[in-house]
Design an enzyme around this catalytic site. Structure first.
Site, PDB file in Angstrom:
ATOM      1  N   THR A 198      28.711  18.141  65.306  1.00  0.00           N
ATOM      2  CA  THR A 198      29.045  16.731  65.521  1.00  0.00           C
ATOM      3  C   THR A 198      30.502  16.557  65.943  1.00  0.00           C
ATOM      4  OG1 THR A 198      27.493  16.267  63.759  1.00  0.00           O
ATOM      5  CG2 THR A 198      28.919  14.470  64.405  1.00  0.00           C
ATOM      6  N   VAL A 199      31.423  17.115  65.169  1.00  0.00           N
ATOM      7  CA  VAL A 199      32.846  16.893  65.457  1.00  0.00           C
ATOM      8  C   VAL A 199      33.282  17.702  66.680  1.00  0.00           C
ATOM      9  CG1 VAL A 199      35.177  17.003  64.511  1.00  0.00           C
ATOM     10  CG2 VAL A 199      33.272  16.422  63.017  1.00  0.00           C
ATOM     11  N   GLU A 208      44.766  16.651  60.329  1.00  0.00           N
ATOM     12  CA  GLU A 208      44.581  15.192  60.220  1.00  0.00           C
ATOM     13  C   GLU A 208      43.120  14.814  59.973  1.00  0.00           C
ATOM     14  OE1 GLU A 208      47.192  12.542  60.555  1.00  0.00           O
ATOM     15  OE2 GLU A 208      45.456  11.832  59.442  1.00  0.00           O
ATOM     16  N   GLY A 253      19.818   9.515  57.252  1.00  0.00           N
ATOM     17  CA  GLY A 253      20.809  10.472  57.755  1.00  0.00           C
ATOM     18  C   GLY A 253      22.227  10.185  57.286  1.00  0.00           C
ATOM     19  N   GLU A 304      23.429  14.017  53.106  1.00  0.00           N
ATOM     20  CA  GLU A 304      22.913  15.352  53.446  1.00  0.00           C
ATOM     21  C   GLU A 304      21.662  15.659  52.612  1.00  0.00           C
ATOM     22  OE1 GLU A 304      24.578  17.548  55.488  1.00  0.00           O
ATOM     23  OE2 GLU A 304      26.428  16.408  55.751  1.00  0.00           O
ATOM     24  N   ASP A 319      33.651  16.816  47.497  1.00  0.00           N
ATOM     25  CA  ASP A 319      34.279  16.526  48.787  1.00  0.00           C
ATOM     26  C   ASP A 319      35.531  15.656  48.581  1.00  0.00           C
ATOM     27  OD1 ASP A 319      33.958  16.133  51.904  1.00  0.00           O
ATOM     28  OD2 ASP A 319      34.115  14.107  51.084  1.00  0.00           O
ATOM     29  N   LYS A 347      39.642  16.479  49.197  1.00  0.00           N
ATOM     30  CA  LYS A 347      40.513  15.609  49.991  1.00  0.00           C
ATOM     31  C   LYS A 347      41.718  15.119  49.194  1.00  0.00           C
ATOM     32  CE  LYS A 347      36.689  14.104  52.979  1.00  0.00           C
ATOM     33  NZ  LYS A 347      35.581  13.130  53.094  1.00  0.00           N
ATOM     34  N   GLY A 387      32.052  10.838  61.100  1.00  0.00           N
ATOM     35  CA  GLY A 387      31.413  10.555  62.392  1.00  0.00           C
ATOM     36  C   GLY A 387      32.103  11.289  63.522  1.00  0.00           C
TER      37      GLY A 387
END
Ligand code: HSE
Length: 432
Positions: free
Chosen positions: A12-13, A126, A184, A187, A198, A202, A303
Site C-alpha cells: 500500500t505505502v 516521518e 478492511g 487486520e 502499534d 509509536k 493509508g
C-alpha cells in the site's frame, strides 16, 4: 543532479510512494530529480497498480541495499526482519534510509542510529508515526526551542475507529471488530492494533524525540481495548467522558532527575478535551511544551496517500541535502539522532492518575461503605460513586477516583476482591 533511490516493498505505502514520485508535476521541483531504479518485492506474480520498465522490480532485496548507484533506500516492508538487516546493510553501504517502519525503529532504533551516525547517513521516519501527519520533524525542529512536558496521542486509527463506532452505535467490542475486519479497517490478526502494541511502538518513538533520550520499547506500559464494553462507554458518557486509546509520554520531576511516564491504555477523556472529538480512523497528537503551551496535530494516520506523503517528504529532505552540500560525514543535528542516553522511566505503580472502575456486586447492605473505607485506608480518594444499572441480579457500581498512586489503588482493589459480595471487577480504566 538526479538522485537514485531503491524501494523495499511495493504494498500500500510503496505503491503510494511510487505514484507520487512518478507524477511530479505541480509538486516540489525536487521530485523531478528523483529516479526509482529498483523496487524490491516478495513476489513477481502479484498484479501491480504502478508499472516500471523491465528490470526495475526484483525479488533480490539485497541487490538494492548493495547497489552502488542507489543513494537512498526506502524501507516499506514493515515487520522486524528482514527489514532490520536490510536497513543495517544499507547503512553499512553508506546509503541514507527512509522508513515507515515503527516496529523496527521502536525496537532497534538504538542499534540503527548508532550505525547511521558511524556511517554518516540519515535514517528518517516521518511516516512511522501518524501516517500523513507531520509530527517527527516538528518535534525535531519546529518545537525544538521548547521544553516538552507531555505528548498525548490518538495514534492508532483501527482502535479509534472501533471505539468511535462502539460509542456511536452502543455496540460491544467483538461485533465492531468483526465489522471493521469485514470492511478492511482492521487486520485479520488485529493484535498489534487492539492490544495497543502499534501505539506503544509509536509513542516510544515520539517520546524519544520529545524528551531527548532513547527509550526502550519494553518500558512502555501497554493495555489494549479488548476489555472496554458498551456499558463502560455508556457510564463514561453519563459522567461526561468519551473513551479513547491514548498513548502518553509525560515528564515528571523525580528525586534526582527528570523521569518519564510512558503508557498506552484506554482512557476516559473529558468531552471538552481537544482529543475527545477525534473520531474514526483519524489520528491526533497533542504536544505541550514550555513556553509554547499546547499544539495539536491532526490528520489521516494511515493509508497509501497520507503515509506516502510523509515518506516522500523525507526523501526530499535527503535529496535537498545531497544536492546542496554533497555527501558529507557531518550530519545535520536537526535531522539525525543525537541522543546519547536512555530516558529514565517511572514504574507504572508510582504513577499518579485517576481511575474509573466498574464493580459487579450482590445488592446487599454495606458494599459501598466497604469500598469507601478500603479505598480510604489505602489513600485512594474518591471523586464519585454511582450505582445505576444491574446486570441480572448483580448491581453495577462505578467509582471514579481523584489522582491517586497506581500502587495504592491496586492494593485497595486486591482487598476489595476478597469481599464476598463483590462478584467481579470487569473494568479498570484510567481517566485523563
Ligand atoms: N495499523 C495502524 C493504525 C496504521 O490502525 O493506525 C499504520 O500505522
Amino acid at each position: 543532479m538526479a538522485v537514485k533511490i531503491g524501494l523495499l516493498g511495493l504494498g500500500t505505502v510503496g505503491t503510494g510512494t511510487a505514484e507520487i514520485l512518478l507524477d511530479p508535476t505541480g509538486r516540489n521541483p525536487l521530485l523531478g530529480d528523483i529516479t526509482i531504479t529498483k523496487v524490491g518485492v516478495r513476489s513477481l506474480d502479484k498484479p501491480r497498480q504502478v508499472q516500471f520498465v523491465e528490470g526495475v522490480i526484483t525479488t533480490d532485496l539485497e541487490s538494492i541495499v548493495n547497489d552502488p548507484d542507489i543513494a537512498i533506500v526506502v524501507e516499506l516492508l514493515g515487520g522486524l526482519e528482514p527489514a532490520r538487516s536490510l536497513i543495517l546493510q544499507a547503512i553499512a553501504n553508506k546509503k541514507h534510509v527512509v522508513t515507515a517502519n515503527k516496529a523496527v525503529m521502536a525496537r532497534h532504533g538504538d542499534e540503527i542510529y548508532a550505525a547511521a551516525n558511524e556511517a554518516g547517513v540519515y535514517v528518517l521516519l516521518e511516516a512511522a508515526v501518524g501516517g500523513g501527519i507531520p509530527i517527527i520533524k516538528p518535534l525535531k525542529q519546529s518545537l525544538g526551542a521548547n521544553r516538552i512536558t507531555s505528548i498525548i496521542g490518538i495514534i492508532n486509527g483501527t482502535t479509534n475507529y472501533i471505539l468511535s463506532k462502539m460509542t456511536a452505535d452502543g455496540a460491544d467490542f467483538g461485533e465492531v471488530l468483526t465489522e471493521a475486519q469485514q470492511l478492511g479497517y482492521a487486520e485479520a490478526d488485529p493484535t498489534a492494533d487492539v492490544d495497543g502494541l502499534d501505539a506503544a511502538d509509536k509513542i516510544a518513538i515520539l517520546a524519544s524525540l520529545g524528551f531527548g533520550g532513547r527509550v526502550k520499547r519494553e518500558d512502555v506500559h501497554c493495555e489494549g481495548i479488548r476489555q472496554v464494553t458498551a456499558a463502560d462507554i455508556t457510564y463514561a458518557e453519563q459522567l461526561g467522558f468519551v473513551i479513547k486509546l491514548l498513548a502518553i509520554a509525560k515528564g515528571t520531576e523525580g528525586a534526582n532527575s527528570q523521569q518519564l511516564q510512558l503508557r498506552v491504555h484506554p482512557t476516559l477523556v473529558p468531552k471538552d478535551h481537544p482529543l475527545a472529538s477525534i473520531n474514526g480512523v483519524y489520528n491526533a497528537v497533542l504536544v505541550e511544551g514550555n513556553p509554547l503551551g499546547q499544539v495539536m496535530f491532526f490528520g489521516p494516520g494511515a493509508g497509501a496517500g497520507p503515509t506516502a506523503s510523509a515518506v516522500v517528504s523525507d526523501i526530499m529532505n535527503i535529496v535537498a541535502i545531497l544536492q546542496s552540500s554533497g555527501v558529507s560525514t557531518t550530519l545535520d543535528p536537526l535531522l539525525s539522532c543525537v541522543h546519547q542516553h536512555f530516558c529514565q522511566i517511572t514504574p507504572i505503580e508510582a504513577i499518579k492518575t485517576r481511575f474509573y472502575t466498574r464493580f459487579l456486586s450482590r445488592d446487599v447492605p454495606g458494599v459501598i461503605g466497604y469500598l469507601g473505607i478500603t479505598f480510604g485506608n489505602n489513600e485512594v480518594s474518591l471523586e464519585s460513586v454511582v450505582q445505576i444499572g444491574f446486570q441480572g441480579e448483580l448491581a453495577e457500581i462505578v467509582v471514579v477516583t481523584h489522582h491517586v498512586c497506581e500502587g495504592n489503588f491496586r492494593t485497595a482493589l486486591d482487598e476489595i476482591r476478597n469481599l464476598e459480595a463483590i462478584d467481579s471487577i470487569p473494568s479498570i480504566l484510567r481517566v485523563l
